[in-house]
Design a protein around this motif. Structure first.
Motif, PDB file in Angstrom:
ATOM      1  N   PRO A 194       0.805  -1.230   0.000  1.00  0.00           N
ATOM      2  CA  PRO A 194       0.000   0.000   0.000  1.00  0.00           C
ATOM      3  C   PRO A 194       0.833   1.274   0.000  1.00  0.00           C
ATOM      4  CG  PRO A 194      -0.016  -1.052   2.160  1.00  0.00           C
ATOM      5  CD  PRO A 194       0.654  -2.007   1.229  1.00  0.00           C
ATOM      6  N   PHE A 195       2.092   1.195   0.441  1.00  0.00           N
ATOM      7  CA  PHE A 195       2.902   2.409   0.462  1.00  0.00           C
ATOM      8  C   PHE A 195       3.144   2.945  -0.947  1.00  0.00           C
ATOM      9  CE2 PHE A 195       7.064   4.544   0.407  1.00  0.00           C
ATOM     10  CZ  PHE A 195       6.802   5.567   1.298  1.00  0.00           C
ATOM     11  N   ILE A 196       3.436   2.060  -1.881  1.00  0.00           N
ATOM     12  CA  ILE A 196       3.654   2.478  -3.266  1.00  0.00           C
ATOM     13  C   ILE A 196       2.360   3.021  -3.856  1.00  0.00           C
ATOM     14  CG2 ILE A 196       4.458   1.737  -5.529  1.00  0.00           C
ATOM     15  CD1 ILE A 196       6.582   1.751  -3.365  1.00  0.00           C
ATOM     16  N   THR A 197       1.238   2.367  -3.528  1.00  0.00           N
ATOM     17  CA  THR A 197      -0.054   2.854  -4.015  1.00  0.00           C
ATOM     18  C   THR A 197      -0.362   4.246  -3.480  1.00  0.00           C
ATOM     19  OG1 THR A 197      -0.820   0.574  -4.065  1.00  0.00           O
ATOM     20  CG2 THR A 197      -2.495   2.283  -4.206  1.00  0.00           C
ATOM     21  N   ALA A 198      -0.092   4.460  -2.187  1.00  0.00           N
ATOM     22  CA  ALA A 198      -0.345   5.775  -1.594  1.00  0.00           C
ATOM     23  C   ALA A 198       0.571   6.839  -2.199  1.00  0.00           C
ATOM     24  CB  ALA A 198      -0.153   5.704  -0.082  1.00  0.00           C
ATOM     25  N   LEU A 199       1.819   6.478  -2.464  1.00  0.00           N
ATOM     26  CA  LEU A 199       2.742   7.440  -3.069  1.00  0.00           C
ATOM     27  C   LEU A 199       2.307   7.802  -4.486  1.00  0.00           C
ATOM     28  CD1 LEU A 199       5.342   8.976  -2.501  1.00  0.00           C
ATOM     29  CD2 LEU A 199       6.630   7.055  -3.426  1.00  0.00           C
ATOM     30  N   ALA A 200       1.860   6.798  -5.251  1.00  0.00           N
ATOM     31  CA  ALA A 200       1.344   7.091  -6.588  1.00  0.00           C
ATOM     32  C   ALA A 200       0.086   7.940  -6.513  1.00  0.00           C
ATOM     33  CB  ALA A 200       1.063   5.785  -7.328  1.00  0.00           C
ATOM     34  N   TRP A 201      -0.774   7.662  -5.541  1.00  0.00           N
ATOM     35  CA  TRP A 201      -1.984   8.476  -5.363  1.00  0.00           C
ATOM     36  C   TRP A 201      -1.628   9.928  -5.071  1.00  0.00           C
ATOM     37  CZ3 TRP A 201      -3.396  11.219  -1.004  1.00  0.00           C
ATOM     38  CH2 TRP A 201      -4.684  11.727  -1.002  1.00  0.00           C
ATOM     39  N   LEU A 202      -0.607  10.155  -4.235  1.00  0.00           N
ATOM     40  CA  LEU A 202      -0.171  11.525  -3.944  1.00  0.00           C
ATOM     41  C   LEU A 202       0.340  12.214  -5.203  1.00  0.00           C
ATOM     42  CD1 LEU A 202       0.479  13.763  -1.896  1.00  0.00           C
ATOM     43  CD2 LEU A 202       2.691  12.647  -1.515  1.00  0.00           C
TER      44      LEU A 202
ATOM     45  N   VAL B 299     -11.925  11.106  -1.314  1.00  0.00           N
ATOM     46  CA  VAL B 299     -12.948  11.936  -0.683  1.00  0.00           C
ATOM     47  C   VAL B 299     -12.400  12.631   0.554  1.00  0.00           C
ATOM     48  CG1 VAL B 299     -15.248  11.904   0.354  1.00  0.00           C
ATOM     49  CG2 VAL B 299     -14.727  10.410  -1.575  1.00  0.00           C
ATOM     50  N   ILE B 300     -11.510  11.994   1.270  1.00  0.00           N
ATOM     51  CA  ILE B 300     -11.004  12.555   2.519  1.00  0.00           C
ATOM     52  C   ILE B 300      -9.723  13.348   2.303  1.00  0.00           C
ATOM     53  CG2 ILE B 300     -10.206  11.996   4.847  1.00  0.00           C
ATOM     54  CD1 ILE B 300     -11.890   9.458   4.674  1.00  0.00           C
ATOM     55  N   PHE B 301      -8.766  12.742   1.609  1.00  0.00           N
ATOM     56  CA  PHE B 301      -7.422  13.305   1.589  1.00  0.00           C
ATOM     57  C   PHE B 301      -7.140  14.197   0.386  1.00  0.00           C
ATOM     58  CE2 PHE B 301      -6.958   9.447   4.172  1.00  0.00           C
ATOM     59  CZ  PHE B 301      -6.443  10.019   5.329  1.00  0.00           C
ATOM     60  N   ALA B 302      -7.819  14.009  -0.736  1.00  0.00           N
ATOM     61  CA  ALA B 302      -7.548  14.857  -1.901  1.00  0.00           C
ATOM     62  C   ALA B 302      -7.825  16.333  -1.618  1.00  0.00           C
ATOM     63  CB  ALA B 302      -8.353  14.372  -3.105  1.00  0.00           C
ATOM     64  N   PRO B 303      -8.962  16.697  -1.009  1.00  0.00           N
ATOM     65  CA  PRO B 303      -9.147  18.120  -0.669  1.00  0.00           C
ATOM     66  C   PRO B 303      -8.114  18.633   0.331  1.00  0.00           C
ATOM     67  CG  PRO B 303     -11.242  16.956  -0.634  1.00  0.00           C
ATOM     68  CD  PRO B 303     -10.177  15.919  -0.732  1.00  0.00           C
ATOM     69  N   LEU B 304      -7.674  17.777   1.255  1.00  0.00           N
ATOM     70  CA  LEU B 304      -6.665  18.221   2.220  1.00  0.00           C
ATOM     71  C   LEU B 304      -5.337  18.524   1.548  1.00  0.00           C
ATOM     72  CD1 LEU B 304      -7.366  15.852   5.251  1.00  0.00           C
ATOM     73  CD2 LEU B 304      -7.994  18.257   4.983  1.00  0.00           C
ATOM     74  N   VAL B 305      -4.957  17.678   0.590  1.00  0.00           N
ATOM     75  CA  VAL B 305      -3.723  17.930  -0.141  1.00  0.00           C
ATOM     76  C   VAL B 305      -3.802  19.261  -0.883  1.00  0.00           C
ATOM     77  CG1 VAL B 305      -2.282  17.117  -2.060  1.00  0.00           C
ATOM     78  CG2 VAL B 305      -3.130  15.493  -0.355  1.00  0.00           C
ATOM     79  N   ALA B 306      -4.936  19.526  -1.540  1.00  0.00           N
ATOM     80  CA  ALA B 306      -5.100  20.794  -2.257  1.00  0.00           C
ATOM     81  C   ALA B 306      -5.175  21.978  -1.310  1.00  0.00           C
ATOM     82  CB  ALA B 306      -6.362  20.729  -3.122  1.00  0.00           C
ATOM     83  N   LEU B 307      -5.718  21.755  -0.115  1.00  0.00           N
ATOM     84  CA  LEU B 307      -5.915  22.857   0.826  1.00  0.00           C
ATOM     85  C   LEU B 307      -4.633  23.274   1.528  1.00  0.00           C
ATOM     86  CD1 LEU B 307      -8.054  24.679   2.196  1.00  0.00           C
ATOM     87  CD2 LEU B 307      -8.324  22.885   3.923  1.00  0.00           C
ATOM     88  N   LEU B 308      -3.741  22.343   1.776  1.00  0.00           N
ATOM     89  CA  LEU B 308      -2.567  22.631   2.601  1.00  0.00           C
ATOM     90  C   LEU B 308      -1.304  22.915   1.798  1.00  0.00           C
ATOM     91  CD1 LEU B 308      -2.989  19.946   5.400  1.00  0.00           C
ATOM     92  CD2 LEU B 308      -3.622  22.366   5.474  1.00  0.00           C
ATOM     93  N   THR B 309      -1.248  22.499   0.553  1.00  0.00           N
ATOM     94  CA  THR B 309       0.019  22.578  -0.170  1.00  0.00           C
ATOM     95  C   THR B 309       0.470  24.007  -0.402  1.00  0.00           C
ATOM     96  OG1 THR B 309      -0.512  20.506  -1.279  1.00  0.00           O
ATOM     97  CG2 THR B 309       1.232  21.842  -2.240  1.00  0.00           C
ATOM     98  N   MET B 310      -0.410  24.867  -0.909  1.00  0.00           N
ATOM     99  CA  MET B 310       0.015  26.226  -1.254  1.00  0.00           C
ATOM    100  C   MET B 310       0.373  27.067  -0.033  1.00  0.00           C
ATOM    101  SD  MET B 310      -2.336  27.226  -4.535  1.00  0.00           S
ATOM    102  CE  MET B 310      -1.504  28.787  -4.664  1.00  0.00           C
ATOM    103  N   PRO B 311      -0.393  27.047   1.072  1.00  0.00           N
ATOM    104  CA  PRO B 311       0.069  27.802   2.255  1.00  0.00           C
ATOM    105  C   PRO B 311       1.415  27.325   2.788  1.00  0.00           C
ATOM    106  CG  PRO B 311      -2.254  27.280   2.462  1.00  0.00           C
ATOM    107  CD  PRO B 311      -1.744  26.528   1.283  1.00  0.00           C
ATOM    108  N   VAL B 312       1.654  26.015   2.743  1.00  0.00           N
ATOM    109  CA  VAL B 312       2.939  25.493   3.204  1.00  0.00           C
ATOM    110  C   VAL B 312       4.071  25.984   2.306  1.00  0.00           C
ATOM    111  CG1 VAL B 312       4.284  23.392   3.519  1.00  0.00           C
ATOM    112  CG2 VAL B 312       1.934  23.490   4.345  1.00  0.00           C
ATOM    113  N   LEU B 313       3.858  25.955   0.990  1.00  0.00           N
ATOM    114  CA  LEU B 313       4.885  26.450   0.071  1.00  0.00           C
ATOM    115  C   LEU B 313       5.145  27.938   0.286  1.00  0.00           C
ATOM    116  CD1 LEU B 313       3.936  24.667  -3.283  1.00  0.00           C
ATOM    117  CD2 LEU B 313       5.884  24.181  -1.800  1.00  0.00           C
ATOM    118  N   SER B 314       4.087  28.715   0.502  1.00  0.00           N
ATOM    119  CA  SER B 314       4.259  30.146   0.729  1.00  0.00           C
ATOM    120  C   SER B 314       5.004  30.400   2.033  1.00  0.00           C
ATOM    121  CB  SER B 314       2.893  30.826   0.758  1.00  0.00           C
ATOM    122  OG  SER B 314       3.022  32.204   1.013  1.00  0.00           O
ATOM    123  N   TYR B 315       4.686  29.635   3.053  1.00  0.00           N
ATOM    124  CA  TYR B 315       5.370  29.797   4.346  1.00  0.00           C
ATOM    125  C   TYR B 315       6.863  29.492   4.213  1.00  0.00           C
ATOM    126  CZ  TYR B 315       6.727  28.791   9.155  1.00  0.00           C
ATOM    127  OH  TYR B 315       7.369  28.769  10.358  1.00  0.00           O
TER     128      TYR B 315
END
Length: 559
Positions: free
Chosen positions: A340-348, A532-548
């Motif tokens: 599952p680790f490879i699957t999760a990494l590909a999903w990311l 449904v759970i993690f895709a919006p979180l990835v989109a929500l957190l990535t840009m503020p983290v990069l800006s910080y």
């Protein structure tokens, strides 16, 4: 009996006499014998040629009969050919007598096989129908050639049959690192365009001053960053409650240090702002930009935006095809997948590619457009085109790097993987073509339309967005550690936050919409519930983290 003996004596006599007669006759007798031999050879050659011509004519006549029969069979309607009538034994014997060598001419097939093959070969005299197979081959080849990239190679290399868990992780690293580099570069371009580095106040746009920037060693003035003039006077009065979080006692100490050159101190910054800040309650360079933004630059801006997002749509379609290849190769490994680790990494990787990277493109292009021409004397239309080319190049650098650094074996791996999947689809067929093909491509175009509307809205109504998004007016200097709001809505400092917030809202909504639609469709993959759970979180957190991260270390001097 006596006659036969006499004849024998006569022949032997002639044979015995011929040498002497030839010798007596001289050259004339020898030449006559040679002429007889030549005439005999010519007659034999003519007879042989006549036999060959007759044989060729017979073969040609037989082939013409077969072709005529095939053409007549091709003109019969399909409804009549659905239930073929087998010939009677008498007809078969008669046809065999007329065309005895048809079976040998077509590699030993019987007459029924010949008729069916001829019917298939001459089903239609339409040139398009005759070239359909070749056209499909060319289309498939061209489509596979366009799918070569670092991203596609990483996913194909990670799903090799003999790949271990460590090998699959190493194969996915180039794709993940390239995505992060692209996002960082696009974000750095936007941040530098709105808050460029500076050494003195005159390096900044009208209405901005050279404020201290954050580096590895804390706040510094070498170099500084251009910021809104509103903060210079408040910092001089040490009104920290009405200032963004980075303007604290440390910033005051940096701006009042004794080693600062003339023109770089805080009092000089206040004097500069008093002289050049025409709109203290607004961002001056935004006001100047909207005054110059007439109809002609707007047309160029819309066309450039459309062309740039068309490239984004093409790349997103390719990523959907790569996702299908990855899922097919994952299923084809017969349980030997690394876990599952490879699957999760590909999903990311797929989610970063589908949402975050296009969002960074929208954010960077909006910021570059609002920042205006990079150098004085450049018109707005020219700057729009240059900005679109720069952002589009960063977004599509995946294919360029693959052509530059992947050898022929690596490129062949990608082509063979795509060809294998397409051959498998043609052999077994897709269970749900609507969900598997139409749904992702429709979503990509829907997302592109949303991005076009967002860019136009960001550029035309920037200050209105600053007011409407006042609830989301967070200070990105402290995110994600603290949730601190900027004290003033229409300051130049808040342009970055406004563009980032509007982009995050759109890509988060798109992530939720896609994940839910993808989950309820028949084509959802094994990691579908995670969307449904993690895709919006990835989109929500990535840009503020990069800006910080960029605000913390982006202005560190390397000279």
């Amino acid at each position: 009996m006596l006659a036969a003996c006499a004849n024998a004596r006569d022949v032997s006599g002639r044979r015995a006499a011929s040498p002497s007669s030839m010798s007596l006759g001289g050259e004339g007798s020898v030449q006559g014998a040679i002429d007889q031999v030549e005439r005999r050879a010519a007659r034999n050659l003519e007879a042989s040629n006549a036999a060959i011509a007759a044989h060729i004519g017979a073969l040609s006549e037989r082939l013409n009969r077969v072709e005529k029969g095939q053409r007549e069979a091709a003109l019969i309607p399909l409804s009549e050919r659905a239930t073929p009538v087998l010939p009677s034994p008498v007809q078969t014997r008669r046809q065999h007598d007329e065309v005895p060598d048809v079976g040998a001419a077509v590699d030993g097939r019987n007459k029924r096989a010949v008729a069916e093959e001829g019917t298939t070969a001459i089903r239609s005299l339409d040139p398009d129908e005759q070239q359909r197979s070749y056209a499909e081959f060319i289309a498939t080849t061209q489509k596979n050639l366009n799918c070569i990239g670092v991203h596609s190679w990483s996913l194909c290399a990670a799903t090799r049959v003999n790949a271990t868990c460590a090998g699959s992780c190493l194969a996915l690293m180039p794709s993940l690192l390239l995505l992060l580099v692209q996002c960082v570069v696009l974000h750095a371009m936007s941040l530098e365009s709105l808050h460029p580095a500076c050494s003195r106040n005159s390096d900044c746009r009208v209405g901005m001053w050279c404020a201290p920037s954050r580096s590895f060693d804390g706040l510094t003035r070498s170099p500084g960053m251009c910021d809104d003039c509103r903060w210079a006077g408040r910092l001089e009065g040490q009104e920290y409650e009405g200032l963004p979080s980075r303007y604290n006692a440390e910033a005051y100490a940096v701006m009042t240090a004794s080693d600062l050159a003339v023109g770089e101190t805080l009092s000089d910054a206040v004097a500069h702002c008093d002289a050049y800040d025409a709109e203290p309650d607004r961002c001056d360079f935004l006001k100047d930009f909207h005054e110059q933004f007439t109809l002609a630059p707007f047309v160029v801006f819309v066309c450039t935006t459309g062309l740039m997002l068309a490239l984004v749509v093409v790349d997103m379609d390719r990523q959907a095809q790569i996702a299908d290849v990855f899922a097919y190769r994952e299923r084809s490994r017969s349980g030997r997948f690394s876990g599952p680790f490879i699957t999760a990494l590909a999903w990311l990787i797929f989610n970063l590619r589908k949402f975050v990277l296009p969002g960074a493109v929208v954010y960077a292009f909006s910021a570059l457009v609002l920042a205006g021409p990079p150098t004085p004397g450049v018109s707005l239309p020219v700057s729009f085109v240059l900005n679109g080319l720069a952002v589009g190049f960063i977004y599509n650098v995946d294919s360029l790097l693959a052509l530059a650094f992947l050898d022929e074996n690596a490129q062949a791996l990608v082509r063979e993987a795509f060809a294998d999947m397409e051959a498998h689809e043609e052999l077994e067929g897709k269970p749900d073509v609507m969900n598997a093909r139409v749904l992702p491509y429709f979503f990509h175009r829907f997302l592109a339309v949303c991005f076009v509307c967002l860019i136009i809205l960001n550029v035309l109504t920037t200050e209105a967005l600053m007011d409407s998004l006042s609830l989301f007016r967070l200070d990105w200097d402290e995110l994600p550690g603290k949730f601190v709001s900027n004290p003033v809505a229409k300051s130049c400092t808040n342009v970055v936050t406004t563009l980032g917030t509007s982009t995050i809202i759109v890509i988060t909504f798109a992530a939720v919409l896609w994940s839910v639609t993808h989950q309820i469709s028949a084509s959802c993959r094994r990691w579908g519930p995670l969307d449904v759970i993690f895709a919006p979180l990835v989109a929500l957190l990535t840009m503020p983290v990069l800006s910080y991260v960029l605000l913390q270390i982006g202005y560190a001097s390397i000279g």
